[in-house]
Write an enzyme that holds these catalytic residues in place. Structure first.
Site, PDB file in Angstrom:
ATOM      1  N   SER A  58       1.113  -1.304   0.072  1.00  0.00           N
ATOM      2  CA  SER A  58       0.020   0.061   0.274  1.00  0.00           C
ATOM      3  C   SER A  58       0.960   1.155  -0.087  1.00  0.00           C
ATOM      4  O   SER A  58       1.696   1.101  -1.025  1.00  0.00           O
ATOM      5  CB  SER A  58      -1.132  -0.612   0.920  1.00  0.00           C
TER       6      SER A  58
ATOM      7  N   ASP B 267      -9.250  -5.240  -4.754  1.00  0.00           N
ATOM      8  CA  ASP B 267      -8.887  -4.379  -3.644  1.00  0.00           C
ATOM      9  C   ASP B 267      -9.544  -2.906  -4.384  1.00  0.00           C
ATOM     10  O   ASP B 267      -9.719  -2.613  -5.146  1.00  0.00           O
ATOM     11  CB  ASP B 267      -7.727  -3.937  -4.074  1.00  0.00           C
TER      12      ASP B 267
ATOM     13  N   HIS C  21      -7.726  -6.040  -0.390  1.00  0.00           N
ATOM     14  CA  HIS C  21      -6.714  -5.191   0.192  1.00  0.00           C
ATOM     15  C   HIS C  21      -5.475  -6.144   1.380  1.00  0.00           C
ATOM     16  O   HIS C  21      -5.758  -5.918   2.154  1.00  0.00           O
ATOM     17  CB  HIS C  21      -6.623  -4.404   1.045  1.00  0.00           C
TER      18      HIS C  21
END
Length: 700
Positions: free
Chosen positions: A237, A343, A374
């Site tokens: 991320s 995601d 995610h």
């Protein structure tokens, strides 16, 4: 895997391999007094107890047999003591003064590296994770944070990278972005300070930047005494986003990056073609991750972020600064992309545009695409992930010829825990095919196929911000006012979509503002990872497996996970959003004239999905996608001119494959039942309800 183009004068690859092997071959031999760690488990059912020990080194000295030529090194082994590893902190000067205190900012760099190589004067490569989350929020499925002893020396490094790779002859470096944890400056949410925080460390590891033994002192620390200068960046991320950004600077010494669920353009994280995505406000992220001291001093930085990133979705220089795709030509590192196709935090368009741009520049690439939201691959494919990552870093940082660069480029999860591979991605023979939307012969959805509709054909819907893609898909066979839907006949054979799609619409609004959503849906029963539930496709178990060596303050043992699945009646394959007001200029929204027709093309997220025989493929066009897209300031009704509305979809096999799949007899499948319309019924996925962080989700 494609070889990247040559940039400037370089040593031949074989020469580099030979040099790296000669310098680092000693990492394969157990130094005197070293305690080899237990080998990491290599299977999905790996035991939690001690595993096989590392093989003993060949004898050396007078009693040794005459040495025969050593084979080329293919795998680094855990021959160094993790318990005895050197742990230290260094503060690297970024050259920026982000907090305006009159001195350049220093970022904290926590390091763990083998003591044995240091004692022998041998240099090691570096694996780096630069993050804003080490103090505020933690990393990984168990939200691990950095910890320190009473003297401020690092004790725990989150995640398994240090435990696994340090015994194998690597250093692990964990960088606090400016403004976070023990660093100076202010976090600027993907801007120059974020990227420079990590780039400066790559420069320091290569002798081009200054490092100090303390945050304010003048005693220098030099990495060139122990670092080869070869750096691999990794992170999920926000962390992976930093890796993308540093690679896009072209910095020398960065050999590879592994971005996991990462952002390639911050504009596209907060907006989509002018339309504000849910909670489109980057400035609060800076305040969230900044240290308490930085929160007190960084108000002006947050004000600048707010001013430079307007909610309107207009593209500004601040967004350009945070766009790494535009600098793909500068990337010299290889790139191993990992992303969840479902995601809904860092959405799949982020990897798609980055992948395509890197491919155009000939960058060496590899990709894993899961069915999760995610989630880190350590938590959905653990044993294979550790094994693959080990080989990847051995090849690109140690120069070992282990063949990973000649293996299939893509791993795709087809069903929970079932994976396939492709030599290239999208696969050879994939071609964009135009499908047309036409009225149906009865109330309900229209027809999606190759035949153009009659001139004057239309479809009308009214934006309803209380509904979204799951509601639309559940009601596809009903004529409901909030959407326009179009479906193929049931397929006679499987049809694979691979890559990024585009949907062109010509719409006439009744108001001065309007947002659009286009969604591709696989209509038919299936068992999928439950990406809409807590965990986003995984369930965390109580059992632990160990992946490296441990100390009392830093365990290598992590909770196992299992796929969390759901039986569904349809699957959303891809989606895209846009503000119709950007039809003429993607950089700026303009008021619409009610009653006037506008044509624009929506970019849908990259995907790889097989629509099985017996299922139908649907295209749905609507307005506000509940909890994913913020609504416009008005409530428009939009009329689509179907003669000027179509989709361009990347089918493996192109138009011929679509033609074969939509002709002939088709198998019977259970009917779509409203009892299980989606992973979470008509509710939005849990991952996108409320404020989001690019790093939060099932596993940060």
């Amino acid at each position: 895997m494609r070889k990247r183009r040559t940039r400037g004068a370089r040593l031949p690859y074989g020469t580099l391999v030979a040099a790296a092997t000669a310098a680092l071959l000693a990492t394969l031999v157990t130094p005197a007094g070293a305690r080899p760690e237990a080998a990491a488990p290599t299977g999905p059912a790996a035991p939690t107890g001690p595993a096989a020990r590392a093989g003993a080194a060949a004898p050396t000295g007078s009693a040794a047999r005459p040495a025969s030529p050593a084979p080329a090194a293919r795998e680094s082994r855990p021959v160094h003591s993790y318990a005895d590893a050197l742990r230290e902190s260094v503060w690297v000067d970024t050259g920026l003064d982000g907090d305006g205190d009159g001195r350049t900012d220093r970022v904290a760099v926590d390091i763990v590296r083998p003591r044995e190589t240091a004692a022998a004067g041998r240099k090691v490569p570096v694996i780096m994770d630069a993050s804003p989350y080490y103090a505020c929020c933690g990393r990984g499925n168990e939200s691990q944070k950095k910890t320190y002893d009473a003297d401020g020396n690092p004790v725990q490094f989150p995640l398994f990278y240090d435990n696994f790779f340090v015994p194998r002859g690597y250093a692990f470096v964990a960088v606090d972005l400016a403004g976070t944890n023990r660093s100076d400056g202010c976090d600027d949410v993907g801007g120059r300070s974020d990227v420079q925080s990590a780039k400066a460390v790559v420069d320091w590891l290569n002798g081009r930047a200054r490092g100090y033994t303390s945050r304010t002192g003048d005693t220098r620390s030099r990495a060139t005494t122990w670092s080869t200068g070869n750096v691999g960046m990794i992170g999920k991320s926000w962390d992976g986003t930093i890796a993308n950004g540093v690679a896009a600077t072209g910095v020398e010494g960065l050999k590879t990056i592994v971005p996991i669920g990462a952002i390639s353009s911050w504009y596209d994280y907060f907006h989509s073609q002018g339309a504000p995505l849910y909670d489109a406000n980057p400035s609060w992220l800076s305040d969230y991750v900044n240290s308490p001291e930085a929160q007190a001093r960084c108000g002006a930085v947050q004000d600048r972020i707010t001013a430079g990133t307007p909610y309107s979705g207009d593209r500004t220089p601040a967004w350009t600064e945070r766009d790494h795709v535009r600098n793909a030509a500068e990337v010299k590192a290889s790139v191993f992309v990992v992303h969840g196709q479902q995601d809904l935090n860092v959405r799949a368009n982020q990897f798609g545009q980055w992948w395509d741009a890197l491919g155009e520049q000939g960058v060496e690439r590899k990709i894993w695409l899961s069915q999760t939201g995610h989630v880190d691959p350590f938590d959905f494919r653990r044993a294979d992930w550790v094994r693959t990552l080990h080989r990847w870093f051995d090849h690109y940082l140690l120069g070992y010829e282990n063949g990973i660069d000649r293996e299939p480029v893509a791993d795709i999860e087809r069903a929970p825990d079932r994976w396939t591979t492709d030599r290239q991605w999208p696969p050879r023979g994939t071609a964009a095919t135009t499908l047309r939307a036409a009225p149906g012969s009865a109330p309900g959805p229209g027809v999606l196929g190759r035949r153009a509709p009659a001139p004057g054909s239309t479809a009308t819907f009214t934006d309803d911000p209380g509904l979204g893609e799951l509601d639309w898909a559940a009601r596809i066979d009903a004529a409901t006012p909030e959407k326009a839907g179009f479906v193929t006949r049931p397929l006679s054979r499987d049809l694979r979509i691979s890559g990024s799609s585009k949907v062109t619409v010509t719409a006439t609004p009744t108001t001065s503002t309007a947002h659009l959503t286009a969604v591709l849906v696989d209509l038919g029963p299936d068992t999928i990872r439950d990406y809409g539930a807590a965990g986003e496709g995984i369930t965390t178990l109580s059992d632990r497996t160990c992946w490296g060596a441990s100390t009392p303050g830093d365990s290598a043992c992590f909770k196992e996970t299992a796929a969390r699945t759901a039986d569904v009646g349809y699957t959303v394959v891809s989606r895209g959003w846009a503000d119709l007001g950007t039809w003429a200029d993607p950089r700026q929204e303009r008021p619409l004239t009610p009653g006037r027709a506008y044509t624009m093309t929506l970019d849908l997220a990259a995907t790889d999905h097989v629509v099985p025989a017996g299922h139908r493929l649907a295209l749905i066009v609507g307005g506000t996608d509940k909890d994913l897209l913020d609504p416009p300031s008005t409530t428009p009704t939009l009329t689509l001119d179907l003669a000027r509305t179509w989709a361009r979809l990347p089918f493996v096999g192109g138009a011929a494959a679509f033609g074969r799949a939509t002709s002939g007899a088709y198998p019977s499948v259970p009917s779509l039942t409203p009892a299980v319309p989606s992973p979470t019924g008509a509710e939005p996925p849990a991952a996108v309800v409320g404020p989001r962080l690019p790093g939060f989700g099932a596993a940060r």
